[in-house]
Design an enzyme around this catalytic site. Structure first.
Site, PDB file in Angstrom:
ATOM      1  N   LYS A  13       0.837  -1.213   0.000  1.00 32.37           N
ATOM      2  CA  LYS A  13       0.000   0.000   0.000  1.00 32.37           C
ATOM      3  C   LYS A  13       0.863   1.251   0.000  1.00 32.37           C
ATOM      4  CE  LYS A  13      -2.049  -1.039   3.918  1.00 32.37           C
ATOM      5  NZ  LYS A  13      -1.362  -2.310   4.231  1.00 32.37           N
ATOM      6  N   ARG A  85      -9.720   1.166   9.049  1.00 30.90           N
ATOM      7  CA  ARG A  85      -9.354  -0.223   9.316  1.00 30.90           C
ATOM      8  C   ARG A  85     -10.409  -0.948  10.127  1.00 30.90           C
ATOM      9  NH1 ARG A  85      -3.369   0.600   9.047  1.00 30.90           N
ATOM     10  NH2 ARG A  85      -2.438  -1.422   9.340  1.00 30.90           N
ATOM     11  N   ARG A 124      11.711  -6.436   5.025  1.00 32.47           N
ATOM     12  CA  ARG A 124      11.569  -4.976   4.900  1.00 32.47           C
ATOM     13  C   ARG A 124      12.514  -4.274   5.879  1.00 32.47           C
ATOM     14  NH1 ARG A 124       5.848  -2.200   5.482  1.00 32.47           N
ATOM     15  NH2 ARG A 124       5.798  -3.358   7.436  1.00 32.47           N
ATOM     16  N   ARG A 157      11.433  -2.530  11.508  1.00 34.05           N
ATOM     17  CA  ARG A 157      10.372  -2.063  12.397  1.00 34.05           C
ATOM     18  C   ARG A 157      10.126  -3.107  13.477  1.00 34.05           C
ATOM     19  NH1 ARG A 157       5.469  -0.177   8.453  1.00 34.05           N
ATOM     20  NH2 ARG A 157       4.261  -1.312  10.019  1.00 34.05           N
ATOM     21  N   ARG A 168      -0.846  -9.326  12.986  1.00 31.89           N
ATOM     22  CA  ARG A 168      -1.418  -8.198  12.212  1.00 31.89           C
ATOM     23  C   ARG A 168      -2.279  -8.724  11.070  1.00 31.89           C
ATOM     24  NH1 ARG A 168       3.969  -5.330  10.811  1.00 31.89           N
ATOM     25  NH2 ARG A 168       2.723  -4.160   9.329  1.00 31.89           N
TER      26      ARG A 168
HETATM   27  P1  AP5 Z   1       4.913  -1.677   1.944  1.00 31.96           P
HETATM   28  O1  AP5 Z   1       4.622  -0.846   0.750  1.00 31.96           O
HETATM   29  O2  AP5 Z   1       5.664  -1.071   3.073  1.00 31.96           O
HETATM   30  O3  AP5 Z   1       3.555  -2.381   2.432  1.00 31.96           O
HETATM   31  P2  AP5 Z   1       2.309  -1.800   3.230  1.00 31.96           P
HETATM   32  O4  AP5 Z   1       1.091  -2.447   2.660  1.00 31.96           O
HETATM   33  O5  AP5 Z   1       2.338  -0.308   3.275  1.00 31.96           O
HETATM   34  O6  AP5 Z   1       2.630  -2.473   4.646  1.00 31.96           O
HETATM   35  P3  AP5 Z   1       2.566  -1.952   6.150  1.00 31.96           P
HETATM   36  O7  AP5 Z   1       3.158  -3.082   6.955  1.00 31.96           O
HETATM   37  O8  AP5 Z   1       3.182  -0.609   6.348  1.00 31.96           O
HETATM   38  O9  AP5 Z   1       1.046  -1.868   6.348  1.00 31.96           O
HETATM   39  P4  AP5 Z   1       0.260  -1.992   7.645  1.00 31.96           P
HETATM   40  O10 AP5 Z   1      -1.088  -1.640   7.164  1.00 31.96           O
HETATM   41  O11 AP5 Z   1       0.332  -3.248   8.410  1.00 31.96           O
HETATM   42  O12 AP5 Z   1       1.023  -1.015   8.636  1.00 31.96           O
HETATM   43  P5  AP5 Z   1       0.867   0.541   8.924  1.00 31.96           P
HETATM   44  O13 AP5 Z   1       2.194   1.128   8.825  1.00 31.96           O
HETATM   45  O14 AP5 Z   1      -0.258   1.118   8.146  1.00 31.96           O
HETATM   46  O15 AP5 Z   1       5.686  -2.995   1.446  1.00 31.96           O
HETATM   47  C1  AP5 Z   1       6.131  -3.982   2.370  1.00 31.96           C
HETATM   48  C2  AP5 Z   1       7.493  -4.532   1.939  1.00 31.96           C
HETATM   49  O16 AP5 Z   1       7.333  -5.266   0.708  1.00 31.96           O
HETATM   50  C3  AP5 Z   1       8.559  -3.459   1.621  1.00 31.96           C
HETATM   51  O17 AP5 Z   1       9.826  -3.952   1.980  1.00 31.96           O
HETATM   52  C4  AP5 Z   1       8.451  -3.252   0.096  1.00 31.96           C
HETATM   53  O18 AP5 Z   1       9.687  -2.824  -0.469  1.00 31.96           O
HETATM   54  C5  AP5 Z   1       8.066  -4.655  -0.365  1.00 31.96           C
HETATM   55  N1  AP5 Z   1       7.174  -4.676  -1.513  1.00 31.96           N
HETATM   56  C6  AP5 Z   1       6.142  -3.826  -1.761  1.00 31.96           C
HETATM   57  N2  AP5 Z   1       5.502  -4.182  -2.891  1.00 31.96           N
HETATM   58  C7  AP5 Z   1       6.133  -5.295  -3.358  1.00 31.96           C
HETATM   59  C8  AP5 Z   1       5.931  -6.153  -4.477  1.00 31.96           C
HETATM   60  N3  AP5 Z   1       4.936  -5.944  -5.352  1.00 31.96           N
HETATM   61  N4  AP5 Z   1       6.775  -7.209  -4.640  1.00 31.96           N
HETATM   62  C9  AP5 Z   1       7.779  -7.454  -3.754  1.00 31.96           C
HETATM   63  N5  AP5 Z   1       8.041  -6.677  -2.681  1.00 31.96           N
HETATM   64  C10 AP5 Z   1       7.209  -5.612  -2.475  1.00 31.96           C
HETATM   65  O19 AP5 Z   1       0.387   0.489  10.437  1.00 31.96           O
HETATM   66  C11 AP5 Z   1       1.243   0.078  11.479  1.00 31.96           C
HETATM   67  C12 AP5 Z   1       0.477  -0.004  12.788  1.00 31.96           C
HETATM   68  O20 AP5 Z   1      -0.075   1.288  13.137  1.00 31.96           O
HETATM   69  C13 AP5 Z   1      -0.747  -0.940  12.795  1.00 31.96           C
HETATM   70  O21 AP5 Z   1      -0.391  -2.282  13.020  1.00 31.96           O
HETATM   71  C14 AP5 Z   1      -1.576  -0.341  13.942  1.00 31.96           C
HETATM   72  O22 AP5 Z   1      -1.035  -0.676  15.185  1.00 31.96           O
HETATM   73  C15 AP5 Z   1      -1.376   1.159  13.732  1.00 31.96           C
HETATM   74  N6  AP5 Z   1      -2.381   1.748  12.830  1.00 31.96           N
HETATM   75  C16 AP5 Z   1      -2.152   2.352  11.619  1.00 31.96           C
HETATM   76  N7  AP5 Z   1      -3.313   2.778  11.064  1.00 31.96           N
HETATM   77  C17 AP5 Z   1      -4.291   2.433  11.954  1.00 31.96           C
HETATM   78  C18 AP5 Z   1      -5.709   2.577  11.950  1.00 31.96           C
HETATM   79  N8  AP5 Z   1      -6.360   3.161  10.925  1.00 31.96           N
HETATM   80  N9  AP5 Z   1      -6.405   2.106  13.009  1.00 31.96           N
HETATM   81  C19 AP5 Z   1      -5.789   1.518  14.058  1.00 31.96           C
HETATM   82  N10 AP5 Z   1      -4.453   1.347  14.131  1.00 31.96           N
HETATM   83  C20 AP5 Z   1      -3.707   1.798  13.083  1.00 31.96           C
END
Ligand code: AP5
Length: 218
Positions: A13, A85, A124, A157, A168
């Site tokens: 994402k 979410r 990552r 992370r 997660r």
């Molecule tokens: P990346 O692009 O970083 O993936 P992502 O989908 O953004 O993953 P996240 O882990 O950041 O999402 P998340 O939703 O769990 O965490 P968030 O930070 O929002 O890609 C991942 C890896 O794969 C990278 O190394 C990239 O290079 C690689 N990659 C990407 N695309 C690829 C491809 N096509 N092929 C191969 N490799 C690829 O949230 C973190 C925490 O914050 C949550 O757990 C929660 O505690 C809190 N939080 C955030 N938002 C909320 C909310 N709305 N409500 C409640 N808690 C929240």
């Protein structure tokens, strides 16, 4: 354009939202990035959410709803990445956007399996200084574990440990994925196969968005 990027942890994402936001010249609002920045600064929000994030659990809806409301009030175009979410968050966003008369144009669902997610996330690495995201398999920095952008040593992370990632993913399946039904009734959903490589996913995403905005203008 106002978009929601939806999908499991590690679906890509953030990677794709950055590209689209840059190309369209719109704001990328990643709730994960905002929360991590607060933790790094050690401010009140950061102190409240640090333990929750490190365990891979969801931050309470009231905190997230207020945070996003403040952000989108001033913006006309944006990508929401990682929000909503929960059903409560989706309802709150709907209410705010109706008040502001800023409807969502499309919800982009990037779909990836649990095993692919675990593989990607365990390799990552992120820059703790500028936030650039790397992958030790698919997107290595030029110099071993040093950020290309600012020269800081990249790190893993705390919530990217395999057991936390699986937790997660479980929370995503149980609580977040069902939220897509809320949008199915009134919104365009663009579903993308996120298991292909980054460039292929980007290409498909731009194709779909292009087709969608053409239809929208007709
Ligand atoms: P990346 O692009 O970083 O993936 P992502 O989908 O953004 O993953 P996240 O882990 O950041 O999402 P998340 O939703 O769990 O965490 P968030 O930070 O929002 O890609 C991942 C890896 O794969 C990278 O190394 C990239 O290079 C690689 N990659 C990407 N695309 C690829 C491809 N096509 N092929 C191969 N490799 C690829 O949230 C973190 C925490 O914050 C949550 O757990 C929660 O505690 C809190 N939080 C955030 N938002 C909320 C909310 N709305 N409500 C409640 N808690 C929240």
């Amino acid at each position: 354009m106002r978009l929601i990027f939806f999908g499991p942890p590690g679906a890509g994402k953030g990677t794709q939202a950055k590209k689209v936001a840059e190309k369209l010249g719109i704001e990328h609002i990643s709730t994960g990035d905002i929360l991590r920045e607060a933790v790094n600064k050690g401010n009140d929000l950061g102190k409240k959410v640090q333990v929750i994030i490190e365990k891979g659990e969801l931050v309470p809806d009231e905190i997230m709803n207020e945070l996003v409301k403040m952000k989108i009030k001033e913006l006309n175009s944006f990508i929401l990445d990682g929000y909503p979410r929960t059903l409560e968050q989706a309802k709150s966003l709907d209410k705010i956007l109706k008040e502001l008369n800023k409807p969502i144009d499309a919800v982009v669902l990037i779909d990836v399996s649990e095993e692919e997610v675990v593989k990607r996330i365990s390799s990552r690495r992120v820059c703790p200084n500028c936030g650039r995201v790397y992958n030790l398999i698919t997107l290595k920095p030029k110099n071993d574990e040093i950020c290309d952008n600012c020269g800081t040593k990249i790190i893993q992370r705390k919530d990217d440990r395999e057991d936390i990632v699986r937790e997660r993913y479980k929370i995503y399946q149980k609580t977040t994925h069902p939220v897509i039904e809320f949008y199915r009734k009134n919104n365009t959903i663009i579903t993308i196969d996120g298991s292909k490589d980054v460039e292929e996913v980007t290409k498909e995403l731009f194709n779909m968005l292009g087709r969608f905005s053409q239809n929208d203008n007709n």
